[in-house]
Design an enzyme around this catalytic site. Structure first.
Site, PDB file in Angstrom:
ATOM      1  N   LEU A 100     -26.545  49.456 -15.796  1.00 64.21           N
ATOM      2  CA  LEU A 100     -26.141  48.909 -17.075  1.00 64.21           C
ATOM      3  C   LEU A 100     -25.086  47.863 -16.757  1.00 64.21           C
ATOM      4  O   LEU A 100     -24.213  48.109 -15.908  1.00 64.21           O
ATOM      5  CB  LEU A 100     -25.546  49.999 -17.982  1.00 64.21           C
ATOM      6  CG  LEU A 100     -26.528  51.000 -18.597  1.00 64.21           C
ATOM      7  CD1 LEU A 100     -25.765  52.128 -19.278  1.00 64.21           C
ATOM      8  CD2 LEU A 100     -27.453  50.315 -19.599  1.00 64.21           C
ATOM      9  N   ASP A 101     -25.143  46.707 -17.394  1.00 68.07           N
ATOM     10  CA  ASP A 101     -24.206  45.653 -17.018  1.00 68.07           C
ATOM     11  C   ASP A 101     -22.779  45.956 -17.478  1.00 68.07           C
ATOM     12  O   ASP A 101     -22.521  46.925 -18.189  1.00 68.07           O
ATOM     13  CB  ASP A 101     -24.683  44.283 -17.519  1.00 68.07           C
ATOM     14  CG  ASP A 101     -24.769  44.200 -19.038  1.00 68.07           C
ATOM     15  OD1 ASP A 101     -23.832  44.645 -19.712  1.00 68.07           O
ATOM     16  OD2 ASP A 101     -25.774  43.680 -19.552  1.00 68.07           O
ATOM     17  N   PHE A 102     -21.861  45.118 -17.059  1.00 69.51           N
ATOM     18  CA  PHE A 102     -20.426  45.300 -17.274  1.00 69.51           C
ATOM     19  C   PHE A 102     -20.075  45.566 -18.739  1.00 69.51           C
ATOM     20  O   PHE A 102     -19.231  46.417 -19.046  1.00 69.51           O
ATOM     21  CB  PHE A 102     -19.693  44.053 -16.780  1.00 69.51           C
ATOM     22  CG  PHE A 102     -18.198  44.110 -16.867  1.00 69.51           C
ATOM     23  CD1 PHE A 102     -17.467  44.839 -15.944  1.00 69.51           C
ATOM     24  CD2 PHE A 102     -17.514  43.431 -17.862  1.00 69.51           C
ATOM     25  CE1 PHE A 102     -16.070  44.890 -16.010  1.00 69.51           C
ATOM     26  CE2 PHE A 102     -16.130  43.472 -17.940  1.00 69.51           C
ATOM     27  CZ  PHE A 102     -15.410  44.210 -17.007  1.00 69.51           C
ATOM     28  N   SER A 104     -22.112  46.698 -21.122  1.00 68.78           N
ATOM     29  CA  SER A 104     -22.950  47.707 -21.773  1.00 68.78           C
ATOM     30  C   SER A 104     -22.412  49.114 -21.524  1.00 68.78           C
ATOM     31  O   SER A 104     -21.599  49.334 -20.623  1.00 68.78           O
ATOM     32  CB  SER A 104     -24.394  47.606 -21.258  1.00 68.78           C
ATOM     33  OG  SER A 104     -24.938  46.338 -21.551  1.00 68.78           O
ATOM     34  N   ARG A 200     -30.618  41.454 -23.267  1.00 71.25           N
ATOM     35  CA  ARG A 200     -29.718  40.314 -23.509  1.00 71.25           C
ATOM     36  C   ARG A 200     -30.502  38.998 -23.404  1.00 71.25           C
ATOM     37  O   ARG A 200     -30.299  38.077 -24.201  1.00 71.25           O
ATOM     38  CB  ARG A 200     -28.552  40.335 -22.528  1.00 71.25           C
ATOM     39  CG  ARG A 200     -27.603  41.513 -22.736  1.00 71.25           C
ATOM     40  CD  ARG A 200     -26.358  41.423 -21.856  1.00 71.25           C
ATOM     41  NE  ARG A 200     -25.550  42.614 -21.991  1.00 71.25           N
ATOM     42  CZ  ARG A 200     -24.680  42.847 -22.971  1.00 71.25           C
ATOM     43  NH1 ARG A 200     -24.498  41.935 -23.911  1.00 71.25           N
ATOM     44  NH2 ARG A 200     -23.977  43.964 -23.014  1.00 71.25           N
TER      45      ARG A 200
END
Length: 253
Positions: A100-102, A104, A200
């Site tokens: 999961l990105d920064f 999220s 995104r």
């Protein structure tokens, strides 16, 4: 199976670390010093630094509620907080199932088995998310969610350093729009892919910026009421469902 893959599947060593051990002559197959090109047969005995490596016959999985502002990585060259800063040291060598990105949050699976991590990461199991986007989800966006989308020569919504400018999005399995207010739209979506920054990039194509993104389910595993920054092991019933998935896909661990 290649020797480095066998080692990574049955120990805490990565394939790269296994390669280094082999290069240093610290790995033996039966009584022979292993080479990088060697394969492992069913009845072979593998030794690392003189100690026999036992084949893994079980695995463990945890659900971690990743917080915003954490990196899913072993380290960060910019000094940002990583998920292993929040988890107990016993999980330091565990592998995450995707990322999961920064910005999220939500459900992140970690396991001590590279086989399980790889199998789940590449699976078509459902991933459920709650999102808040800046803008209105119009008919064009809905049609793309229903029918899929292809983008070419576009980096909207992607990481600044990405080299991937084309991406294919499969039709969403399900979606629900809760409504719009104050220029924002809230919705729930279910997809069965795990591409980098997929949602995104999908919404950015329509100039909709994802403000909040939270994963709440992965296959039969649900985040439930687990608080941010906390973790739990799978329950017996969840392990049984996971083993059913592995058996159905002929995945040995």
């Amino acid at each position: 199976m290649r020797i480095n893959k066998f080692i990574s599947h049955n120990s805490h060593y990565s394939r790269r670390e296994a390669d280094e051990l082999i290069k240093q002559g610290l790995v033996k197959i039966n009584n022979k010093i292993a080479l990088l090109s060697d394969g492992v047969k069913f009845d072979d005995k593998i030794f690392i630094k003189g100690k026999r490596l036992q084949k893994r016959t079980s695995f463990s999985v945890i659900i971690y509620h990743k917080q915003k502002g954490e990196i899913v990585s072993k380290k960060d060259d910019r000094g940002r907080k990583i998920i292993y800063d929040s988890l107990p040291k016993q999980f330091r060598n565990w592998l995450s199932v995707g990322r999961l990105d920064f910005a999220s949050e939500g459900l992140l699976l970690l396991t001590d088995s590279p086989v399980i991590a790889s199998s789940l990461m590449r699976s078509d199991l459902e991933r459920e998310y709650y999102l808040k986007v800046k803008g209105i989800v119009n008919k064009q966006v809905i049609e793309a969610m229903q029918n899929g989308l292809e983008i070419q020569n576009e980096k909207k919504g992607a990481h600044a350093k990405t080299k991937i400018t084309s991406m294919s999005f499969a039709p969403f399995l399900d979606y629900e729009i809760f409504g719009s207010s104050g220029g924002y739209t809230k919705l729930r979506v279910i997809i069965n892919e795990g591409k980098n920054r997929e949602l995104r990039r999908f919404f950015a194509h329509f100039d909709l910026e994802v403000m909040d993104l939270k994963r709440v389910a992965f296959g039969a595993l649900d985040l439930g009421i687990l608080k941010a920054g906390k973790y739990r092991f799978l329950e017996k019933g969840e392990y049984e469902k996971l083993r059913d998935f592995l058996k159905f896909n002929n995945i040995k661990y």
